[in-house]
Design an enzyme around this catalytic site. Sequence first.
Site, PDB file in Angstrom:
ATOM      1  CG  ASP A 118      -6.408   2.254  -3.003  1.00  0.00           C
ATOM      2  OD1 ASP A 118      -5.615   2.082  -4.289  1.00  0.00           O
ATOM      3  OD2 ASP A 118      -6.611   3.455  -2.210  1.00  0.00           O
ATOM      4  CG  ASP A 176      -5.470   5.195  -5.647  1.00  0.00           C
ATOM      5  OD1 ASP A 176      -4.634   4.230  -5.910  1.00  0.00           O
ATOM      6  OD2 ASP A 176      -5.407   6.221  -4.675  1.00  0.00           O
ATOM      7  CB  SER A 188      -2.836   2.087  -1.669  1.00  0.00           C
ATOM      8  OG  SER A 188      -2.633   2.474  -3.012  1.00  0.00           O
ATOM      9  CB  ALA A 194       6.233   7.656 -13.554  1.00  0.00           C
TER      10      ALA A 194
HETATM   11  C1  16G Z   1       1.286   7.470  -1.957  1.00  0.00           C
HETATM   12  C2  16G Z   1       0.803   8.508  -2.986  1.00  0.00           C
HETATM   13  C3  16G Z   1       1.241   8.420  -4.106  1.00  0.00           C
HETATM   14  C4  16G Z   1       2.999   8.326  -4.274  1.00  0.00           C
HETATM   15  C5  16G Z   1       3.528   7.416  -3.199  1.00  0.00           C
HETATM   16  C6  16G Z   1       4.796   7.643  -3.034  1.00  0.00           C
HETATM   17  C7  16G Z   1      -1.574   9.493  -2.654  1.00  0.00           C
HETATM   18  C8  16G Z   1      -2.799   9.354  -2.863  1.00  0.00           C
HETATM   19  N1  16G Z   1      -0.777   8.380  -2.884  1.00  0.00           N
HETATM   20  O1  16G Z   1       0.919   6.134  -2.465  1.00  0.00           O
HETATM   21  O2  16G Z   1       0.860   9.690  -5.238  1.00  0.00           O
HETATM   22  O3  16G Z   1       3.264   8.405  -5.725  1.00  0.00           O
HETATM   23  O4  16G Z   1       2.590   7.669  -1.903  1.00  0.00           O
HETATM   24  O5  16G Z   1       5.563   6.841  -2.285  1.00  0.00           O
HETATM   25  O6  16G Z   1      -0.855  10.583  -2.580  1.00  0.00           O
HETATM   26  P1  16G Z   1       6.744   6.939  -1.715  1.00  0.00           P
HETATM   27  O7  16G Z   1       6.756   8.204  -0.892  1.00  0.00           O
HETATM   28  O8  16G Z   1       6.787   5.963  -0.564  1.00  0.00           O
HETATM   29  O9  16G Z   1       7.711   6.981  -2.721  1.00  0.00           O
HETATM   30 MG    MG Z   2      -3.776   3.406  -4.370  1.00  0.00          MG
END
Ligand code: 16G
Ligand code: MG
EC number: 5.4.2.3
Length: 544
Positions: A278, A280, A64, A371
């Site tokens: 990616d 999304d 991502s 957000a």
């Molecule tokens: C991942 C999650 C995203 C979330 C982020 C938080 C998916 C597909 N992607 O990128 O939704 O906001 O993690 O990251 O679920 P963090 O836990 O490092 O703050």
């Molecule tokens: Mg992504």
Amino acid sequence: MDLGAVTKHSTSHAKPSGLVLQYGTAGFRANAEHLDHIMYRMGLLAVLRSKQTKSTIGVMVTASHNPEEDNGVKLIDPLGEMLAPSWEEHATRLANAEEQDLQRVLVGISEGEAVDLQQEAFVVIGRDTRPSSEKLSQSVIDGVTVLGGQFHDYGLLTTPQLHYMVYCRNTGGRYGKATVDGYYQKLSKAFVELTKQASCSGDEHRSLKVDCANGIGALKLKEMQHYFSQGLSVELFNDGTKGKLNHLCGADFVKSHQKPPEGMEMKSNERCCSFDGDADRIVYYYRDADGQFHLIDGDKIATLISSFLKDLLSEIGEDLNIGVVQTAYANGSSTRYLEEVMKVPVYCTKTGVKHLHHKAQEFDVGVYFEANGHGTALFSKAVEVKIKQLAKELEDNKGKAAKMLENIIDLFNQAAGDAISDMLVIEAILAVKGLTAQQWDALYRDLPNRQLKVKVADRRVISTTDAERRVVTPPGLQEVISDLVKKYKLSRAFVRPSGTEDVIRVYAEADSQENADSLAHDVSLAVFQLAGGIGERPTPGFCG
Ligand code: 16G
Ligand code: MG
């Protein structure tokens, strides 16, 4: 299961001994060099999951918005959803088994889940544009074939496209055709029909600048743009021909630095958006006549979409409920606007798309957005049937609203948040409502906020409750945070262990940027002191 073959092939995908990785919020993520064994093993696991569910399973190779050197992998469940939590645990166990334990762990999962080994398995694979992705996806294929699974390798795809493929394949083509062309056609047709309804409201030709984060989104938008060019022309930046993936560009960069990406020319009042690596996630932004940058994030996207849907639903008057799902990161102003002005119920879940997606499924129409720009809208099957029926039967205003909703249902990727699909939905809504980016932005004003990171020895010492809005452990930390929050107006702060990085994240908002910064800093210090901070103490003005 030919366990001998599993072990034999595993020697060419050997696990570095002692390496431990977790299936995190969105699968495994690490430096690409550490992932070969993970890919092989996720190929094995995908076969077991496919046999167990008697369905096609997806395996996406991507990291991502992470740096180009990283990579990652996640499995996609039959309805295009994130892997079920119990299987995330299997994934972690399988990934961390030392070579000599691999067979035992594999058999353990298979028996524990009562997998019928005679059942056929089918796995679809996609990958992003990282240089490491092609080889890593070959390792997934090795894992799939050694367990006798069939597969289709789609090659380069955005993550949401692979979700779409999985969903199509498991619903007998009713959702759409499981090809890239099928995806382009389905979305573009719905978009063009929706925007046709806008032409009566004095349509000028619409154009949009898109920062593709030097990723897969650029390739796919290039392929797709002629399908919808009657309604919208897109100008692509950071299309991967020069720059490095996610470097100083992309949705995550723009959202977290609250500034435009490098490599994009922005004139005043031009509508611009950024995808992540990616595709999304999407965020919008523009510069005003004074050159000031304005970010329109996932919260404002959710507001635009839910307000549009709410109006259409009330036009058709079938008493259908709509709900909006956010996380603790949603700006306080957005939540207040949704609840108090729009009178839409708002729910808060833990971070991570699977949590939001799950909650959104409880409504007739559930709109969810983080957000950071990841989200979509989900329509229950019963609502979809009802709307299609009304669209067919009625010619009046109600029928017109139903036709628009019908197109919106087709335009949203119901399997996952999707930057391309969201972009087209947003462009259609702006066109139909005749709104400029500035007018959209003016719905409410974001509260100033700040996000920081704190390094601690073990991030698991922090546990949270109430959708990550309150700390449970270590004891005493929540009390300190609550006292700090009381020092400011319109203030709020929370901390949580990241699911993708080895850090604690800190979020604060308040009535001014200065106060938000100061609150975030004070909370970071409290985390550092009470949760075992390591390295340098957070200092004021430090922007983690
Ligand atoms: C991942 C999650 C995203 C979330 C982020 C938080 C998916 C597909 N992607 O990128 O939704 O906001 O993690 O990251 O679920 P963090 O836990 O490092 O703050
Ligand atoms: Mg992504």
